[in-house]
Write an enzyme that holds these catalytic residues in place. Structure first.
Site, PDB file in Angstrom:
ATOM      1  N   THR A 147       0.906  -1.057   0.164  1.00  0.00           N
ATOM      2  CA  THR A 147      -0.481   0.183   0.403  1.00  0.00           C
ATOM      3  C   THR A 147       0.349   1.269   0.097  1.00  0.00           C
ATOM      4  O   THR A 147       1.418   1.586  -0.746  1.00  0.00           O
ATOM      5  CB  THR A 147      -1.314  -0.011   1.041  1.00  0.00           C
ATOM      6  OG1 THR A 147      -0.247  -0.027   2.248  1.00  0.00           O
ATOM      7  CG2 THR A 147      -1.836  -1.258   0.544  1.00  0.00           C
ATOM      8  N   LYS A 169       3.455  -6.686   4.174  1.00  0.00           N
ATOM      9  CA  LYS A 169       3.637  -5.742   4.001  1.00  0.00           C
ATOM     10  C   LYS A 169       3.298  -4.869   5.173  1.00  0.00           C
ATOM     11  O   LYS A 169       2.434  -5.281   6.323  1.00  0.00           O
ATOM     12  CB  LYS A 169       2.781  -5.635   3.060  1.00  0.00           C
ATOM     13  CG  LYS A 169       0.987  -5.073   3.055  1.00  0.00           C
ATOM     14  CD  LYS A 169       0.225  -4.586   3.851  1.00  0.00           C
ATOM     15  CE  LYS A 169       0.233  -3.477   3.352  1.00  0.00           C
ATOM     16  NZ  LYS A 169      -0.392  -2.735   4.663  1.00  0.00           N
ATOM     17  N   THR A 180       0.388  -8.126  12.818  1.00  0.00           N
ATOM     18  CA  THR A 180      -0.020  -6.357  12.101  1.00  0.00           C
ATOM     19  C   THR A 180       0.492  -6.670  11.003  1.00  0.00           C
ATOM     20  O   THR A 180       1.040  -7.370  10.489  1.00  0.00           O
ATOM     21  CB  THR A 180       1.060  -5.116  12.620  1.00  0.00           C
ATOM     22  OG1 THR A 180       1.242  -3.651  12.741  1.00  0.00           O
ATOM     23  CG2 THR A 180       2.204  -5.384  12.512  1.00  0.00           C
ATOM     24  N   GLU A 260       6.293   4.979   7.438  1.00  0.00           N
ATOM     25  CA  GLU A 260       5.246   6.212   6.527  1.00  0.00           C
ATOM     26  C   GLU A 260       6.550   7.257   7.622  1.00  0.00           C
ATOM     27  O   GLU A 260       6.407   7.710   8.188  1.00  0.00           O
ATOM     28  CB  GLU A 260       4.188   6.007   7.113  1.00  0.00           C
ATOM     29  CG  GLU A 260       3.403   4.939   5.955  1.00  0.00           C
ATOM     30  CD  GLU A 260       1.608   5.383   6.716  1.00  0.00           C
ATOM     31  OE1 GLU A 260       0.693   4.790   5.555  1.00  0.00           O
ATOM     32  OE2 GLU A 260       1.255   6.064   7.743  1.00  0.00           O
ATOM     33  N   ASN A 380      -0.492  11.362   6.161  1.00  0.00           N
ATOM     34  CA  ASN A 380      -1.729  11.102   7.068  1.00  0.00           C
ATOM     35  C   ASN A 380      -2.299  11.735   6.802  1.00  0.00           C
ATOM     36  O   ASN A 380      -3.287  11.486   7.657  1.00  0.00           O
ATOM     37  CB  ASN A 380      -1.078  10.007   7.930  1.00  0.00           C
ATOM     38  CG  ASN A 380      -0.472   8.849   7.671  1.00  0.00           C
ATOM     39  OD1 ASN A 380      -1.400   7.615   7.438  1.00  0.00           O
ATOM     40  ND2 ASN A 380       0.710   8.393   8.431  1.00  0.00           N
ATOM     41  N   SER A 385      -6.147   7.534   3.847  1.00  0.00           N
ATOM     42  CA  SER A 385      -5.246   6.033   3.658  1.00  0.00           C
ATOM     43  C   SER A 385      -5.739   4.549   4.807  1.00  0.00           C
ATOM     44  O   SER A 385      -6.132   5.492   5.706  1.00  0.00           O
ATOM     45  CB  SER A 385      -3.676   5.986   3.221  1.00  0.00           C
ATOM     46  OG  SER A 385      -3.848   6.618   4.853  1.00  0.00           O
TER      47      SER A 385
END
Lengths: 385, 385
Positions: A147, A169, A180, A260, A380, A385
């Protein structure tokens, strides 16, 4: 090599049109046997995505013949329609893979919460993926589940005649309840489901479960371990468990390295706790402290923020016996200032924090976290997302 | 008007040289009686600053004649030296205020953790502050306790013949364990310490204790309430408690409005919980979800992140009965998508999130939080604070 490194597996990754940008978004992993044993661990978030609810049921049978994974949509908080869509996905996979039962097809989804999947694209995509299944398809499958990941994550360990491989991922909403993100591990070792389950739970408990990038637990976390038996080797438990743990640890480390917006990977080690549970609680409290995460981003060895985080826990410790090292420099001794903080070199991506609770003899616990950056905020806040 | 709005109080705020930039950094608040009753609540962080440990002891006596507050250094995690410095501060205040006992002088500090205070500046500063004490000094005192606050915070309520006034500081490390930041409230009502204590605890429990700007609990949180009796009025308990609560609520709201780097104030209301404790747990979990805080910053009504935060709690609820409104639009109904998210207008600073647990009949609970911004990251990474 990914999930097809182990004998007995084929995989594919294609663009089904679920993502509007045309990137790969659908992966299929098939266990061709002779054995189809499997184990799985799932998010402990009480708000669970439809594919998690489905796959939990599938795994109760201890057998998985195929896994369908899509990016581009989490199929979480989508009501009865979402569950019907997951069911239809499994049915379609069983249909295109002759001779399989939908009850042995696990499904995993990732992406935005609260929107239904475009089934008019996903179902035809499954036909295309089935046609492209290959013993070399592991890499493409790993790419199709990305993603916000900037790189795909794979890992392989080979021992005497057998192999454990895997793909993962995950870059945001990355804090485990039990596991997770999405992970599929495969092995050609000849083992039954209870052994796989034990090895997987032991491995995830000290790897994925100790990654805490942003404190936000997902609704879709899924880690599966599939065994084909194709190597015809049955390794001893300890050796197998070590191999599974090594692959999980490698993938978990790759997740933190690609989180991220992160500019730092923070290795938090808690030593001399009274218990393992205390050490985990303290490590996680440090990992989730936004002020400390900002300080690390600024390469500021702000140990006061470590102490203020420890102080919010219920762990056994005396405030005036706490010690903290940052990158090996004991900047806090006995709850007060210690060595000169200017000695701390924080130029590199990896930052090591050691919290000494001086409260007992529990084994050290390591939690991995990331810093908090303007890039994280941008990634974010600028789009959904 | 601040802490000198109530009769019987004098105050001063000066620059003692504790802050290197020369800004005001030392405040003194004196209760001239006739009564010197007091109550206090403090951080529940187990790592407590020296002035918190000192003032907790002082407040056990139920009497406070003076409060010394400094910005420019938290005097937390400073070992035995830090406690000696706090003690010396109280002794010096007692000396410059003839006839006072050090045992009735409360001390509060705020600033960087882990560095000792420059006592060679603080002690002479106390002499200067004592010389400037005035019944109009409340404003200057409020200014002298600022750290990263962009504005000073004061509030006053006057009822029939008596007044409650107060000042507060706090912009980061702003998540209460019991109370947060530094607050001094004064009243000229003629009340004894047990009544003050009850009113203060009731007020803080639903005001400061429900502010959660950044999830980080301070080592220095202190809220004091001093009564001089100078109005010669003894109000009824309910009326007095309401006035204290009103001032606390006003100051708490000012804290959120000035939080570090924030662009949004988020009002999180949890309704139809099974218990008040459940509602607080859910509200705080939503308040601390970094992904949601980023989404709010981006004016994105990302209700999936609200549900994923609720799902991590132990509160009573069924996932498929949850409802969420953002600025009055019910974007989530029965755990799935509801009204069109494009109807949500998020242009204004205040954002209202309503989480309906559909699990019981507890009174609604409101938690105030802020968004997560690149400015917050900058303010907490570019230099030590």
């Amino acid at each position: 090599m990914s999930v097809t490194a182990a004998k007995g597996f084929t995989a594919a990754g294609i663009a089904a049109g679920i993502k509007e940008n045309g990137n790969p978004d659908l992966a299929l992993v098939v266990n061709n046997g002779p054995r189809r044993a499997a184990a799985g661990v799932f998010t402990s978030n009480r708000v669970k995505a439809a594919p998690v609810l489905w796959s939990e049921q599938v795994l109760k049978g201890g057998a998985v013949t195929a896994v369908v994974l899509n990016s581009g949509g989490a199929n979480a908080c989508t009501g009865p329609q979402g569950f019907q869509d997951t069911h239809a996905t499994a049915e379609k996979a069983a249909e295109v893979l002759d001779g399989h039962s939908a009850g042995e097809v696990a499904v995993a989804s990732t992406g935005l919460i609260g929107v239904t999947l475009p089934m008019d694209k996903l179902l035809p995509g499954l036909e295309k993926a089935a046609a492209e299944l290959s013993a070399h398809g592991g890499e493409k499958a790993a790419i199709a589940i990305k993603t916000t990941d900037t790189v795909h994550k794979t890992s392989v360990v080979t021992r005497g005649g057998w192999t454990v491989g895997g793909m993962a991922k995950g870059a945001g909403m990355l804090a485990p309840g039990l596991a997770t993100m999405l992970v599929v591990l495969t092995t050609d070792a000849d083992l039954d489901a209870p052994v796989l389950d034990r090895a997987l739970r032991e491995a995830t408990r000290t790897t994925f479960d100790r990654v805490d990038s942003d404190g936000c637990m997902s609704t879709n976390d899924t880690v599966l371990l599939l065994a084909s038996g194709a190597s015809e080797v049955t390794p001893g438990y300890a050796e197998f468990a070590e191999a599974v743990r090594t692959v999980c640890d490698d993938l978990a480390r790759q997740l933190i390295g690609d989180a991220e917006g992160a500019s730092k990977d923070i290795r938090i080690e808690v030593v001399n706790a009274a218990s393992e549970a205390d050490a985990v609680e303290v490590g996680r409290s440090i990992a989730r402290n936004n002020l400390l995460k900002c300080a690390i981003h600024g390469e500021d060895p702000n140990w006061g923020r470590v102490l203020s985080a420890i102080g919010t826990t219920g762990a056994a410790f005396e405030p005036d016996r706490l010690n903290v090292a940052i990158n090996g420099v004991w900047v806090c001794r006995n709850g007060s200032f210690g060595e000169d903080r200017d000695l701390v070199d924080m130029r590199y991506r990896e930052v090591r924090i050691t919290a000494d609770l001086a409260a007992g003899t529990a084994e050290p616990v390591v939690i991995w976290a990331n810093d908090l950056t303007a890039d994280y905020v941008h990634e974010n806040s600028a789009y959904s997302s």
